[in-house]
Scaffold this motif. Structure first.
Motif, PDB file in Angstrom:
ATOM      1  N   TRP A   1      44.379   0.595  -0.180  1.00 32.43           N
ATOM      2  CA  TRP A   1      43.095  -0.035   0.198  1.00 32.43           C
ATOM      3  C   TRP A   1      42.436  -0.378  -0.529  1.00 32.43           C
ATOM      4  CZ3 TRP A   1      41.190  -0.975   4.942  1.00 32.43           C
ATOM      5  CH2 TRP A   1      39.885  -1.231   5.468  1.00 32.43           C
ATOM      6  N   ALA A   2      42.086  -1.722  -0.686  1.00 35.62           N
ATOM      7  CA  ALA A   2      41.104  -2.395  -1.800  1.00 35.62           C
ATOM      8  C   ALA A   2      41.448  -2.172  -2.998  1.00 35.62           C
ATOM      9  CB  ALA A   2      39.787  -1.937  -1.220  1.00 35.62           C
ATOM     10  N   LYS A   3      42.968  -1.875  -3.351  1.00 33.87           N
ATOM     11  CA  LYS A   3      43.431  -1.709  -4.797  1.00 33.87           C
ATOM     12  C   LYS A   3      44.286  -2.895  -5.470  1.00 33.87           C
ATOM     13  CE  LYS A   3      41.097   2.149  -5.279  1.00 33.87           C
ATOM     14  NZ  LYS A   3      40.007   2.399  -6.317  1.00 33.87           N
ATOM     15  N   GLY A   4      44.443  -3.962  -4.646  1.00 34.33           N
ATOM     16  CA  GLY A   4      45.435  -4.721  -4.963  1.00 34.33           C
ATOM     17  C   GLY A   4      45.310  -6.205  -4.662  1.00 34.33           C
ATOM     18  N   SER A   5      45.711  -7.179  -4.961  1.00 28.84           N
ATOM     19  CA  SER A   5      45.869  -8.524  -4.515  1.00 28.84           C
ATOM     20  C   SER A   5      47.146  -9.006  -4.266  1.00 28.84           C
ATOM     21  CB  SER A   5      45.131  -9.614  -5.786  1.00 28.84           C
ATOM     22  OG  SER A   5      43.844  -8.939  -6.151  1.00 28.84           O
ATOM     23  N   VAL A   6      47.035 -10.047  -3.160  1.00 27.31           N
ATOM     24  CA  VAL A   6      48.162 -10.658  -2.472  1.00 27.31           C
ATOM     25  C   VAL A   6      47.865 -11.930  -2.446  1.00 27.31           C
ATOM     26  CG1 VAL A   6      48.863  -8.864  -1.022  1.00 27.31           C
ATOM     27  CG2 VAL A   6      47.295 -10.582  -0.302  1.00 27.31           C
ATOM     28  N   PHE A   7      49.037 -12.853  -2.570  1.00 26.69           N
ATOM     29  CA  PHE A   7      49.274 -14.233  -2.511  1.00 26.69           C
ATOM     30  C   PHE A   7      50.103 -14.750  -1.198  1.00 26.69           C
ATOM     31  CE2 PHE A   7      48.032 -13.378  -6.667  1.00 26.69           C
ATOM     32  CZ  PHE A   7      47.186 -14.543  -7.162  1.00 26.69           C
ATOM     33  N   ILE A   8      49.503 -15.152  -0.346  1.00 31.97           N
ATOM     34  CA  ILE A   8      50.374 -15.638   0.973  1.00 31.97           C
ATOM     35  C   ILE A   8      50.389 -16.959   1.090  1.00 31.97           C
ATOM     36  CG2 ILE A   8      50.483 -15.054   3.459  1.00 31.97           C
ATOM     37  CD1 ILE A   8      48.549 -12.763   3.122  1.00 31.97           C
ATOM     38  N   ASP A   9      51.588 -17.578   1.482  1.00 33.81           N
ATOM     39  CA  ASP A   9      52.015 -18.825   1.765  1.00 33.81           C
ATOM     40  C   ASP A   9      52.909 -18.991   2.819  1.00 33.81           C
ATOM     41  OD1 ASP A   9      51.912 -21.611   1.678  1.00 33.81           O
ATOM     42  OD2 ASP A   9      53.056 -21.625  -0.031  1.00 33.81           O
ATOM     43  N   ASN A  10      53.153 -19.992   3.669  1.00 30.85           N
ATOM     44  CA  ASN A  10      53.960 -20.345   4.666  1.00 30.85           C
ATOM     45  C   ASN A  10      53.863 -19.276   5.869  1.00 30.85           C
ATOM     46  OD1 ASN A  10      55.129 -22.450   3.001  1.00 30.85           O
ATOM     47  ND2 ASN A  10      56.358 -20.957   2.113  1.00 30.85           N
ATOM     48  N   ILE A  11      52.596 -19.455   6.433  1.00 31.76           N
ATOM     49  CA  ILE A  11      52.312 -18.491   7.872  1.00 31.76           C
ATOM     50  C   ILE A  11      52.704 -19.240   8.875  1.00 31.76           C
ATOM     51  CG2 ILE A  11      50.818 -16.937   9.104  1.00 31.76           C
ATOM     52  CD1 ILE A  11      49.180 -17.152   6.192  1.00 31.76           C
ATOM     53  N   TYR A  12      53.912 -18.871   9.447  1.00 32.27           N
ATOM     54  CA  TYR A  12      54.175 -19.701  10.693  1.00 32.27           C
ATOM     55  C   TYR A  12      55.021 -18.861  11.812  1.00 32.27           C
ATOM     56  CZ  TYR A  12      58.644 -20.491   8.234  1.00 32.27           C
ATOM     57  OH  TYR A  12      59.918 -20.249   7.566  1.00 32.27           O
ATOM     58  N   PHE A  13      54.985 -19.198  13.046  1.00 34.42           N
ATOM     59  CA  PHE A  13      55.632 -18.610  13.918  1.00 34.42           C
ATOM     60  C   PHE A  13      56.837 -19.659  14.456  1.00 34.42           C
ATOM     61  CE2 PHE A  13      51.332 -17.411  14.669  1.00 34.42           C
ATOM     62  CZ  PHE A  13      51.467 -15.882  14.936  1.00 34.42           C
ATOM     63  N   TYR A  14      57.891 -19.093  14.769  1.00 34.56           N
ATOM     64  CA  TYR A  14      59.010 -19.907  14.961  1.00 34.56           C
ATOM     65  C   TYR A  14      60.186 -19.248  15.708  1.00 34.56           C
ATOM     66  CZ  TYR A  14      62.023 -16.972  11.771  1.00 34.56           C
ATOM     67  OH  TYR A  14      62.785 -16.053  11.156  1.00 34.56           O
ATOM     68  N   LYS A  15      61.194 -20.132  16.445  1.00 34.37           N
ATOM     69  CA  LYS A  15      62.086 -19.544  17.073  1.00 34.37           C
ATOM     70  C   LYS A  15      63.465 -20.510  16.736  1.00 34.37           C
ATOM     71  CE  LYS A  15      61.409 -23.024  20.614  1.00 34.37           C
ATOM     72  NZ  LYS A  15      61.097 -23.395  22.183  1.00 34.37           N
ATOM     73  N   SER A  16      64.641 -19.601  17.199  1.00 33.96           N
ATOM     74  CA  SER A  16      65.681 -20.660  16.987  1.00 33.96           C
ATOM     75  C   SER A  16      65.828 -21.814  17.745  1.00 33.96           C
ATOM     76  CB  SER A  16      67.064 -19.542  17.659  1.00 33.96           C
ATOM     77  OG  SER A  16      67.022 -18.433  17.004  1.00 33.96           O
ATOM     78  N   PRO A  17      66.283 -22.922  16.904  1.00 36.19           N
ATOM     79  CA  PRO A  17      66.239 -24.144  17.270  1.00 36.19           C
ATOM     80  C   PRO A  17      67.033 -24.310  18.677  1.00 36.19           C
ATOM     81  CG  PRO A  17      67.854 -24.006  15.609  1.00 36.19           C
ATOM     82  CD  PRO A  17      67.201 -22.762  15.512  1.00 36.19           C
ATOM     83  N   SER A  18      66.433 -25.230  19.523  1.00 35.63           N
ATOM     84  CA  SER A  18      67.021 -25.601  20.781  1.00 35.63           C
ATOM     85  C   SER A  18      67.918 -26.627  20.544  1.00 35.63           C
ATOM     86  CB  SER A  18      66.041 -26.228  21.585  1.00 35.63           C
ATOM     87  OG  SER A  18      65.202 -27.105  21.009  1.00 35.63           O
ATOM     88  N   ALA A  19      67.747 -27.266  19.473  1.00 35.44           N
ATOM     89  CA  ALA A  19      68.716 -28.296  19.391  1.00 35.44           C
ATOM     90  C   ALA A  19      68.803 -28.720  17.601  1.00 35.44           C
ATOM     91  CB  ALA A  19      68.527 -29.880  19.597  1.00 35.44           C
ATOM     92  N   LEU A  20      70.005 -29.017  17.056  1.00 39.24           N
ATOM     93  CA  LEU A  20      70.088 -29.112  15.427  1.00 39.24           C
ATOM     94  C   LEU A  20      70.416 -30.518  15.205  1.00 39.24           C
ATOM     95  CD1 LEU A  20      72.275 -25.848  14.783  1.00 39.24           C
ATOM     96  CD2 LEU A  20      69.843 -26.116  14.201  1.00 39.24           C
ATOM     97  N   LEU A  21      69.617 -30.660  14.109  1.00 40.41           N
ATOM     98  CA  LEU A  21      70.109 -32.109  13.469  1.00 40.41           C
ATOM     99  C   LEU A  21      71.095 -31.955  12.659  1.00 40.41           C
ATOM    100  CD1 LEU A  21      69.059 -35.073  13.443  1.00 40.41           C
ATOM    101  CD2 LEU A  21      67.432 -34.519  11.535  1.00 40.41           C
ATOM    102  N   GLN A  22      72.453 -32.295  13.185  1.00 37.91           N
ATOM    103  CA  GLN A  22      73.650 -32.278  12.539  1.00 37.91           C
ATOM    104  C   GLN A  22      74.615 -33.394  12.903  1.00 37.91           C
ATOM    105  OE1 GLN A  22      74.982 -28.223  13.445  1.00 37.91           O
ATOM    106  NE2 GLN A  22      75.197 -28.589  15.461  1.00 37.91           N
ATOM    107  N   PHE A  23      75.567 -33.199  12.223  1.00 37.28           N
ATOM    108  CA  PHE A  23      76.771 -34.402  12.850  1.00 37.28           C
ATOM    109  C   PHE A  23      77.453 -33.664  14.160  1.00 37.28           C
ATOM    110  CE2 PHE A  23      77.140 -35.068   8.172  1.00 37.28           C
ATOM    111  CZ  PHE A  23      76.304 -36.371   8.255  1.00 37.28           C
TER     112      PHE A  23
END
Length: 529
Positions: free
Chosen positions: A353-375
């Motif tokens: 508690w209150a003894k260290g620092s963090v860097f945070i990036d790319n906060i997002y919610f996601y799900k498995s793709p319903s469709a894929l962009l592929q051949f």
């Protein structure tokens, strides 16, 4: 005698391998030549000139040491072993040769200085590493010296590290602080030359590299709060004042060479609040993701906060001095009774508690793709986004539109329109990032239905690795009709390395010819045999 023993050992090894399993044969001809060949050379401090060679390298089964003083017979050394040789005073060019199991050889010349006088003009540099926390690099150079010993001064680590004169060595401490670093420069003389310094070892408390780049996702498969990859929920407050300052915490947005990330300093707890009146329904998502970097926190607790029934936490371990990618199942919150259809805040809590620092990036919610962009790609999907990126004067000139001429070999509803305006480069075109890499087992030919305004236009098809443009191949095909649809075939055989990743398409209409205002249409990009 040593040569005979070595040959017999190699024969025994080869016979042992060949007899162990007839189906597990080793092709020794495919073994790479030895690399990174060198030797640590040390000398006794007794005016005898006795030098010890400790050769090192990669892929080596035996070393030969040619001493460079006229001695005709080299020293033979197994990996990890040493060999001694007595020199007269002087400077010699020794040759270190590494040999593989199939006889491939790599050799380097290394200077051996044998002087019966103490090292002079000792120059020592000691530096903290700029990217690795608590790592220190030492380099020492002196006249008449052959090598030097470094005592890094960490308690419980009394043994020195020996290094060739003029070369560097590095050491990572358990903790930051002040340590007495001692360097002892040595020649073949009895007397040595020393240098010592009380050196402050520093901990790096910020990342030197960006977080991993998130994968390509369709807009319907992600809800993003922070990051540059996806469109973020507007109006989010990442530094609301919930009284953290009283716990000694603070915050900032850290800019790493243009890549911004959240920085929570002396993290006790920190909130993220959506804009007033805004909630997000993440019940259709499967995970919440974030990338976290810390030098001193052991754990981070993440809570989702519902507008109607409170908050629930999930705790994850962190790895110091590197990015930790965290993916928490939404079920980890709902299984605790949390409603996730009206999330309006998040909270992070640090351990300790209150003894260290963090860097945070790319906060997002996601799900498995319903469709894929592929051949195959036919531009008919209503759930996929065909995000073509133009270049060379074709910026914003590659778009999916209704088929302007549904006839002949192409009566589909949607096609790709590629305009090559006047002034566009001869290499102008557009790229599309796929969700998956190409699977060559599904076909080594690519077919594209093309409508061209002229005969003889070269259409260039290219694929590369999005993260490494040096991995690529390209294949041309030429139109044979004008103002009508035709199917062009691009033979990929022999153009690719199946072990590599190819996930970025590039198409070049009328390649090699400067733009003149012509428009091309393409459709049905698919593999075949």
């Amino acid at each position: 005698m040593k040569k005979i023993v070595y040959i017999l050992s190699m024969l025994a090894l080869i016979l042992g391998v060949s007899c162990s399993n007839e189906n597990d044969l080793i092709d020794v001809s495919s073994v790479a030549a030895p690399s990174n060949i060198a030797a640590l050379t040390t000398v006794t401090q007794d005016n005898t000139g006795k030098v010890t060679f400790l050769p090192k390298g990669e892929g080596v089964t035996r070393y030969e040491i040619f001493y460079g003083d006229g001695t005709t017979t080299p020293g033979y050394v197994s990996p990890g072993g040493t060999v001694d040789h007595v020199y007269k005073e002087g400077v010699y060019d020794a040759k270190i040769v590494g040999t593989t199991i199939d006889g491939k050889r790599t050799e380097v010349i290394q200077k051996v200085v044998v002087a019966f006088r103490a090292p002079e003009n000792l120059v020592v540099t000691i530096e903290n590493d700029l990217t690795v926390s608590k790592k220190v690099t030492v380099k020492a150079t002196a006249d008449f010296a052959l090598f030097y010993d470094v005592y890094f001064g960490e308690p419980g680590k009394p043994d020195p590290i020996s290094v060739n004169n003029g070369e560097s060595t590095s050491y990572t401490y358990q903790a930051a602080g002040v340590y007495k670093i001692r360097v002892v420069s040595k020649s073949a003389a009895i007397k040595t030359t020393e240098y010592s310094k009380d050196f402050t070892v520093t901990a790096i408390n910020r990342p030197s590299a960006s977080a991993p780049t998130p994968p390509n996702r369709q807009a319907s498969d992600v809800i993003s709060l922070y990051g540059s990859k996806y469109t973020n929920v507007a109006g989010t407050n990442f530094f609301p004042d919930w009284g953290q300052a009283g716990q000694g915490s603070s915050w900032a947005e850290f800019d790493l060479n243009g890549d911004k990330m959240l920085n929570y300093i002396n993290l006790s707890y920190q909130g993220i609040a959506l804009a007033d009146g805004t909630t997000i329904n993440v019940s259709g998502m499967e995970f919440i993701h974030m990338d976290v970097w810390t030098a001193d926190l052991a754990k981070i607790e993440t809570s989702l906060i519902s507008k109607t029934n409170g908050e629930k936490p999930v705790v994850k371990d962190l790895v110091a001095n590197q990015w930790t990618s965290i993916d928490i199942p939404i079920s980890a919150f709902t299984s605790q009774g949390l409603t996730v259809a009206d999330i309006f805040q998040l909270k992070f809590v640090g351990t300790p508690w209150a003894k260290g620092s963090v860097f945070i990036d790319n906060i997002y919610f996601y799900k498995s793709p319903s469709a894929l962009l592929q051949f195959p790609i036919d531009f008919e999907s209503t759930s996929l986004t065909y995000a073509w990126t133009g270049f060379g004067g074709m910026e914003d000139k590659a778009t999916v539109i209704a088929n302007p001429n549904p006839s002949g070999s192409n009566v589909s509803n949607k096609v790709l329109k590629m305009e090559k305006p006047s002034g566009a480069q001869t290499w102008a075109g557009a790229t599309l990032l796929l969700d998956t890499k190409i699977d060559f087992t599904k076909g080594t030919k690519m077919k594209i239905t093309v409508w061209s305004p002229k005969v003889g236009a070269q259409i260039l098809f290219k694929m590369e690795d999005k993260s490494n443009s040096g991995i690529n191949f390209e294949v041309p095909a030429t139109t044979t009709v004008a103002n009508a649809w035709e199917v062009l075939t691009f033979d990929l055989a022999g153009k690719y390395d199946a072990s590599k990743t190819y996930n970025l398409i590039a198409l070049f209409p009328d390649f090699g010819v400067a733009g003149a205002g012509a428009t091309y249409y393409l459709d049905d990009i698919k593999q075949s045999n």
